[in-house]
Write an enzyme that holds these catalytic residues in place. Structure first.
Site, PDB file in Angstrom:
ATOM      1  CD  GLU A  68      -3.049   0.914   0.159  1.00 47.99           C
ATOM      2  OE1 GLU A  68      -2.941  -0.026  -0.654  1.00 47.99           O
ATOM      3  OE2 GLU A  68      -3.955   1.754   0.111  1.00 47.99           O
ATOM      4  CG  ASP A  69       1.584   2.909   3.200  1.00 47.72           C
ATOM      5  OD1 ASP A  69       0.596   3.246   2.530  1.00 47.72           O
ATOM      6  OD2 ASP A  69       1.564   2.737   4.424  1.00 47.72           O
TER       7      ASP A  69
END
Ligand code: MN
Length: 727
Positions: A91-92
């Site tokens: 996600e990051d």
């Protein structure tokens, strides 16, 4: 004093837990640990997160490491710890799921994917009315319970560092979400420590003054009582020892939040120690539990109505213990909880405890499912109606998928639903005009089945209308009803246009003009109420043009029946004028293209009326037409639209023979592709040592387009012959 089974770091300035420390920690309870995977995940995560920082100013990497630490405190397996380390990389950071699968295997990739999806939901659903749906979704998505455990550990660490976030609204939202979703989830699966800490951290954010006043009151009571708790524990321990019971006695303070809740329910005034402390007696086996209970009951006066036996009747989340209220050694009303060591672990770690007790080192593929089954068992044995209801709901949403609009609204659909169902669930108008869909940002075919957590974006076009073929794409009643209604309305309109043209032609052919007035006189005969109904009947093929003409102008008894020549046999300028244009007629409704000859725009065509189905279009040279030679009444002259609407695609069918040699099939598809033909079906119909015979369906604009493709194919060396198929 509270015993903490969950690992926690001491303050923000503490250095990130070192790799070796983490590995040693996991090793201490799991000798079969996958050290290599842990080490690689640690380094991968550190590199992936790079120089990212947390709101606390700590390197971001400290977060996954702390999450892994919490999971190791729950004594989870290597896969869970590795997932903890990697849980934010997809996600990051620039890391991809494919990369993780390649480096760490399918199991880890699946777990990381699950946690990632849950994290996405978190960003999207900030409406508290969605809390219940969201909670169910989390459960539904946690097909592997470890996904949920990693997510809970992630949330716990985020809550521990919540105060670093500057934006108050964000802090409050996260705290509310924790209170409404994650704490109840933790409780649901028996993780009481997790639940207590999550609730108290959320409480600190949501009602800081209330919590402060309770803490002050607690401090005051403790000071007033001196080391009262300590004295009670020593006395209890002595009493049990004298009776020959080996026990570990500990005390546990209730959290400010649980006291607050009791006060809210007006259960207690929070006057004495019993209201803030519980004393635990941990013994070796179940027999000793009851023995210890007997000893305590004979030594101290029993408070009536406070005895509960959760050993013989465990709580739905598997909590087991006997509880009893007595007037304790210091003349204080106290609660004693007696349990075995195993029960104690279960009480604190819930399902996670089973890892330690039932799966001991056993490495097998099935164990995660066994674990899940145990959770479902827990739910199965739910005793009270509330629990039962909860469980029923759980079973219900196993057949459902939960998806999101780009704005984050939750759309709940049955399993097997497609973007078309989704579009109709959002709004009928969006359904009607849906032309395409993006799932998680990627363009997908409309028949794609939706998965839990998918974000679905519907692409619409004002020019689109529901297609009869959509009925096969949908599973929801709403979408199906809407499509059917549209198709039926549309079909009637199309039958009407077609029928009107057919009747006009029949009248003209007989030398009459058709008027509504003339038709009205014979409506009864055809059981129609209006002229429109009669058009529809003619368009659908339920009434022929000849029947209507004959009804309006009955033949004189002596007249010979007019000789009807199939129009298409008598082609010419006049016939073309009389032709019914198939413009605007949607295939699959009033008009069908014959599967035998696959007519294309530009082909000479004829329509055959099929009772109740409108007309079927054949090419003029189709062999099948011979079957209709005896029923000239059913023939309708039809014409392609003069103004070609370039968007419409038709399927042409080719019989192809290619050499049985490497690359020949590739050459075939390449040539068709270069000619902008879209292959919709390809079937090998015959295969010999030297040749393949194929049936190829190609989407084209018109007959000229197909002719170009045929020419290009004939010019290709490996292709032996190409013909339009008449099969
Ligand atoms: Mn995280």
């Amino acid at each position: 004093m509270p015993h903490r089974a969950l690992a926690r770091s001491q303050g923000a300035d503490r250095a990130v837990m070192r790799q070796l420390e983490l590995v040693e920690r996991v090793k201490s309870y799991d000798p079969s640990v996958d050290e290599d995977a842990l080490n690689r995940a640690y380094v991968f995560s550190m590199k992936a997160h790079g120089a990212q920082l947390r709101a606390s100013g700590d390197p971001f990497f400290s977060h996954p490491v702390e999450v892994a630490g919490i999971l190791s405190g729950m004594k989870l397996d290597s896969a869970s710890i590795v997932t903890g380390l990697l849980h934010d990389t997809v996600e990051d950071t620039l890391a991809t799921l494919d990369e993780i699968e390649r480096l760490f295997g399918a199991e880890i990739a699946r777990l990381v994917d699950g946690v990632t999806k849950l994290s996405r939901l978190e960003l999207q659903s900030d409406q508290s009315k969605q809390a219940e749906n969201f909670r169910k979704l989390v459960l539904a998505m946690s097909e592997d319970i470890r996904v949920l455990l990693v997510k809970l550990a992630d949330r716990l660490h985020n809550m521990r560092t919540l105060h670093f976030l500057k934006d108050e609204a964000t802090r409050k939202r996260i705290a509310r979400e924790t209170m409404e979703i994650y704490a109840p989830l933790a409780e649901r699966i028996g993780m009481n420590d997790m639940k207590d800490e999550l609730q108290d951290l959320a409480f600190a954010e949501l009602q800081p003054e209330a919590r402060e006043s309770i803490r002050a009151r607690l401090a005051f009571l403790k000071e007033k009582g001196g080391n009262l708790g300590e004295r009670i524990m020593v006395a209890l321990d002595g009493t049990l020892e004298k009776a020959g019971i080996r026990a570990e006695v500990s005390g546990r303070e209730k959290t400010p939040y649980s006291i607050w809740r009791k006060m809210q329910r007006k259960e207690v005034g929070f006057e004495q120690l019993a209201d803030i402390m519980a004393f635990r007696v941990v013994v070796d086996n179940v027999e000793q539990c009851y023995h210890a209970l007997g000893v305590i009951h004979s030594r101290y006066p029993v408070v009536p109505g406070r005895f509960k036996d959760f050993i013989s009747l465990p709580k739905p989340n598997e909590y087991r213990s006997v509880h009893s209220g007595v007037i304790g050694p210091e003349q204080q009303r106290i609660e004693v909880q007696i349990r075995t060591r195993e029960m104690h672990e279960v009480a604190e770690l819930g399902v996670a405890a089973h890892w330690v007790y039932k799966q001991d080192g056993a490495r097998n593929e099935g164990r995660q499912y066994r674990w899940l089954r145990e959770l479902l068992d827990v739910l199965d044995h739910a005793a009270d109606p509330q629990e039962f209801l909860e469980h029923t709901k759980l079973a219900m949403f196993q057949d459902q998928v939960f998806c999101f609009t780009p704005k984050g609204d939750l759309i709940n659909l049955p399993r097997g639903a497609t973007p078309v169902d989704f579009a109709y669930a959002v709004h009928s108008q969006i359904g009607d005009t849906c032309v395409g869909a993006k799932i998680n940002g990627k363009l997908v075919p409309l028949r794609t089945q939706l998965m839990n957590g998918d974000q679905v974006e519907i692409i619409t076009s004002k020019a689109q209308t529901p297609s009869p073929t959509w009925e096969r794409l949908v599973v929801t009643a709403k979408a199906r009803a809407r499509i059917r209604r549209f198709v039926r309305t549309q079909q009637r309109a199309q039958y009407l246009d077609l029928g009107k043209a057919i009747l006009q032609k029949a009248f003209r052919q007989d030398g009459h003009d058709m008027t509504d007035k003339a038709l009205e006189a014979v409506l009864d005969k055809f059981r129609c109420e209006t002229a429109e109904d009669l058009y529809v009947a003619a368009g659908a093929g339920n009434v022929t043009g000849r029947e209507v003409v004959t009804a309006v102008f009955p033949p004189k008894p002596d007249a010979k029946p007019p000789k009807v020549v199939p129009l298409s046999h008598a082609r010419g300028k006049k016939a073309a004028e009389n032709a019914v244009p198939i413009r605007g007629l949607i295939p699959g409704m009033a008009v069908h293209y014959a599967g035998c000859c696959h007519p294309l725009p530009g082909d000479r065509i004829v329509g055959i009326v099929t009772t109740g189905k409108g007309i079927t279009i054949h090419t003029i040279d189709c062999d099948k037409l011979a079957e209709f030679a005896d029923t000239p009444d059913r023939w309708v002259d039809v014409a392609w639209n003069q103004t070609g609407d370039g968007d419409e695609r038709h399927v042409g069918r080719l019989d192809v023979t290619i050499g049985n040699e490497p690359g020949s099939l590739g050459a075939l598809t390449t040539v068709i592709g270069e000619q902008a033909g879209n292959i919709t079906n390809l079937k090998i119909t015959n295969r010999s040592q030297d040749f393949f015979e194929l049936l190829v369906d190609v989407e084209v604009q018109d007959v000229r387009h197909l002719t170009n493709i045929i020419a290009a194919l004939r010019a290709t060396p490996v292709i032996n012959s190409v013909e339009r198929s008449r099969r």
